[in-house]
Design a protein around this motif. Structure first.
Motif: not given
Length: 181
Positions: A46, A50-52, A54, A60, A64-65, A152-155
């Motif tokens: 993916n 790293r950040y999106m 929201y 979501i 991402y979380q 939104l942060v990638r996990t």
């Protein structure tokens, strides 16, 4: 009779000699063999950011979380400005000989405005208004920056997190280091 030289650009001159035909055809462009098939399939990653951003109600995406983040670009200047201007007011209140109304400067944000009502000096009023405005603006920056935003942060990436915590028994404090691979 003498031979006469005739140049190609003169009228009545014979046409220039034609080039002889090529004895062989022009070479064909080279052809390349297709690449060999791979023995393995590459892993699909993916590669999203790293950040999106929201927005409320947005679904979501997988991987991402949702997290609450502060605006560091507002918290740091707000804290520095408030600290500097509040310190100046508190030092003036502490160093004034007769306590008078200078003690109001110890009160954050409202102190300069309360003291303004008892000051008639033009320069003093200017500095009190400036101090009150900067303190109010810096508190607004702090509140808005600490309130933050949802991102939104990638996990699915490696991460390292440092979290403050209390040591067992409540006798001190420490930090917890969490890593995810």
């Amino acid at each position: 009779m003498a031979a006469r030289t005739v140049f190609a650009d003169q009228p009545g001159a014979p046409p220039p000699p034609a080039y002889p035909p090529q004895p062989y055809p022009a070479p064909a462009p080279p052809t390349y063999a297709p690449p060999p098939p791979y023995a393995y399939q590459p892993m699909l990653y993916n590669n999203g950011p790293r950040y999106m951003r929201y927005e409320e109600g947005q679904p979501i995406p997988p991987g991402y979380q949702l997290e609450q983040r502060m605006y560091g670009g507002m918290v740091i200047p707000g804290a520095v400005l408030f600290g500097v201007f509040y310190s100046i007011g508190a030092l003036i209140a502490a160093s004034s000989d007769p306590p008078r109304d200078a003690n109001w400067l110890v009160l954050p944000v409202a102190g300069p405005w309360i003291m303004l009502s008892s000051t008639s000096d033009g320069v003093g009023r200017f500095f009190l208004i400036s101090d009150g405005l900067v303190q109010a603006a810096s508190v607004a920056l702090l509140v808005f920056g600490i309130r933050g935003r949802q991102v939104l942060v990638r996990t699915d990436q490696a991460s390292l997190t440092v979290t403050p915590m209390l040591v067992a028994g409540g006798s001190g404090s420490g930090a917890m280091l969490t890593a995810r691979f």
